[in-house]
Design an enzyme around this catalytic site. Structure first.
Site, PDB file in Angstrom:
ATOM      1  N   LYS A   5       3.482  -1.939 -11.695  1.00 47.84           N
ATOM      2  CA  LYS A   5       2.834  -3.014 -12.116  1.00 47.84           C
ATOM      3  C   LYS A   5       3.203  -3.429 -13.596  1.00 47.84           C
ATOM      4  O   LYS A   5       3.785  -3.779 -14.148  1.00 47.84           O
ATOM      5  CB  LYS A   5       1.344  -2.790 -11.724  1.00 47.84           C
ATOM      6  CG  LYS A   5       1.109  -3.168 -10.278  1.00 47.84           C
ATOM      7  CD  LYS A   5      -0.332  -3.488  -9.850  1.00 47.84           C
ATOM      8  CE  LYS A   5      -0.575  -3.656  -8.334  1.00 47.84           C
ATOM      9  NZ  LYS A   5       0.273  -4.749  -7.425  1.00 47.84           N
ATOM     10  N   ASP A  58      -1.232   7.884  -6.711  1.00 46.79           N
ATOM     11  CA  ASP A  58      -0.820   6.320  -6.775  1.00 46.79           C
ATOM     12  C   ASP A  58      -1.417   5.921  -7.880  1.00 46.79           C
ATOM     13  O   ASP A  58      -2.487   5.378  -7.882  1.00 46.79           O
ATOM     14  CB  ASP A  58      -1.058   5.611  -5.482  1.00 46.79           C
ATOM     15  CG  ASP A  58      -0.411   4.298  -5.570  1.00 46.79           C
ATOM     16  OD1 ASP A  58      -0.379   3.643  -6.514  1.00 46.79           O
ATOM     17  OD2 ASP A  58      -0.691   3.535  -4.322  1.00 46.79           O
ATOM     18  N   PHE A  62      -5.106   1.076  -0.415  1.00 48.21           N
ATOM     19  CA  PHE A  62      -4.095   0.239  -0.464  1.00 48.21           C
ATOM     20  C   PHE A  62      -2.738   0.705  -1.148  1.00 48.21           C
ATOM     21  O   PHE A  62      -2.996   1.004  -2.450  1.00 48.21           O
ATOM     22  CB  PHE A  62      -4.563  -1.070  -1.166  1.00 48.21           C
ATOM     23  CG  PHE A  62      -3.762  -2.127  -1.278  1.00 48.21           C
ATOM     24  CD1 PHE A  62      -3.382  -3.035  -0.117  1.00 48.21           C
ATOM     25  CD2 PHE A  62      -2.785  -2.247  -2.363  1.00 48.21           C
ATOM     26  CE1 PHE A  62      -2.592  -4.062   0.243  1.00 48.21           C
ATOM     27  CE2 PHE A  62      -1.792  -3.298  -2.311  1.00 48.21           C
ATOM     28  CZ  PHE A  62      -1.717  -4.316  -1.149  1.00 48.21           C
TER      29      PHE A  62
END
Length: 400
Positions: free
Chosen positions: A255, A226, A141
């Site tokens: 984030k 990531d 994801f």
């Protein structure tokens, strides 16, 4: 009269249904706790998918935002502002890299990483024009743009969004042999999550990331990590990669970098990688804006103390010990690292969604994924007593 039901209906009436939120309407928050429109408090064990690593309204981050709001919020990258250099320099130092490219969302950081890797492949590695490929993992994801969902293996994320962007090869996560077979002379990068979050906090075998690093070095391929969810203290270290002694060629961050206040993302790499970009070839109007930089610089300074990494490691041991004790009592598996856990509930007992709804009723917020799995990712500011409380509520839900 409770305000929540009407507020939920009103929200559903005027929004596209691309999310299926729990029926809670939050109006204020502090630390690890949120309060809904009816005054009920909940322990937040999702923390905005790691966007709230430092809790809700951390005083230092709120102060940085307030101070910057009174001075300057946006210039665009057409000019330089006085918060930019500090942010880039301090984040680069935290990452052990030479350069930083600020963006806004995690998906933008991933798209930037893909573009940089391809350009590096053509200009530095010498891959023929239009032939570059990037190897990714099943269960990944990395975001929801059309390019990123092109290499997703989640049909909910991918179906009906074609035609799909070519240039990606998907291999099983954790399988070094499959990865080695997929890499060829036209491969420019291997793009991986050190721990797969959306898949259910899946931790790869201990030899996997070191093996990826060695393979990429030997084949002259960029290793892109990531760390948008796994980074910035979540797993008990600044980056999940460092717990395996691995340094990627490129970090993708987001984030928590925005402190739960503004969207901030970044790509960090050395000059021989990020240096392939020249003016006009990539950008973002809001990327690296003054407000974002002011908040994110304070985030980097909080991380530089090491306090939050230590809290995540120490309290994570407590969390995982409590969760493992529930295996055989409604849980069939527990995965994760630091203050991050994926829990597989016995599907004969209930779905992950049902478990989250029942936890919500008991004052704890979490999120389900892939049927019978739920994820816990509380703020790194959570206390030992609050962790015990969350585990106790989960145990009560599983016991029925």
């Amino acid at each position: 009269m409770l305000r929540t039901p009407a507020a939920v209906q009103d929200a559903e009436r005027h929004t596209a249904h691309n999310y299926h939120p729990l029926p809670v309407v939050i109006s204020s928050a502090e630390g690890a706790w949120v309060t809904d429109v009816d005054g009920r408090r909940y322990l937040d064990c999702l923390a905005g998918y790691s966007a709230l690593n430092f809790g809700h309204r951390h005083p230092a981050l709120i102060a940085a935002a307030h101070a910057q709001l009174d001075r300057l919020t946006l210039t665009s990258r057409a000019f330089i502002h006085d918060q930019f250099a500090d942010f880039c320099r301090e984040l680069a130092a935290l990452c052990g890299k030479e350069l930083v490219l600020p963006m806004n969302t995690g998906a933008e950081a991933v798209e930037t990483g893909i573009k940089v890797a391809r350009k590096w492949g053509y200009q530095v590695k010498g891959v023929p024009a239009g032939q570059a490929n990037i190897v990714v993992a099943e269960g990944n994801f990395h975001g929801r743009t059309t390019t990123i969902v092109s290499f997703s293996t989640d049909e909910d994320a991918r179906a009906d969004f074609g035609p799909y962007t070519p240039g990606f090869r998907v291999v099983p996560y954790g399988d070094l042999a499959a990865l080695a077979e997929a890499v060829d002379e036209h491969t420019v990068a291997v793009l991986l999550e050190p721990i797969q979050g959306e898949q259910g906090v899946v931790v790869p075998p201990t030899d996997y990331l070191p093996g990826v690093r060695q393979l990429c070095t030997e084949r002259n391929v960029l290793f892109i990590a990531d760390e948008i969810q796994s980074g910035l203290g979540r797993t008990g270290a600044t980056f999940a990669c460092e717990q395996e002694g691995v340094v990627p060629d490129m970090y993708l961050l987001g984030k928590a970098l925005g402190g739960g206040i503004v969207p901030v993302s970044a790509v960090a790499a050395d000059a021989d990688v990020l240096g392939v970009l020249k003016p006009g070839q990539h950008g973002s109007t809001f990327g690296g804006n003054p407000l974002a930089c002011a908040v994110a610089t304070e985030v980097v300074r909080l991380l530089a103390t090491g306090e939050f990494q230590r809290r995540s490691a120490e309290l994570g041991e407590r969390l995982h010990a409590g969760l493992r004790a529930l295996i055989g009592k409604g849980l069939v598996a527990v995965r994760g690292r630091g203050l991050w856990a994926g829990l597989d509930i016995d599907p004969a007992l209930m779905t992950g969604r049902a478990a989250c709804e029942r936890l919500m009723e008991r004052g704890v917020l979490a999120k389900d994924t892939h049927g019978s799995t739920i994820r816990l990712a509380p703020p790194l500011t959570i206390t030992a007593e609050e962790i015990d409380h969350a585990v106790e509520q989960l145990a009560a839900v599983l016991a029925g």
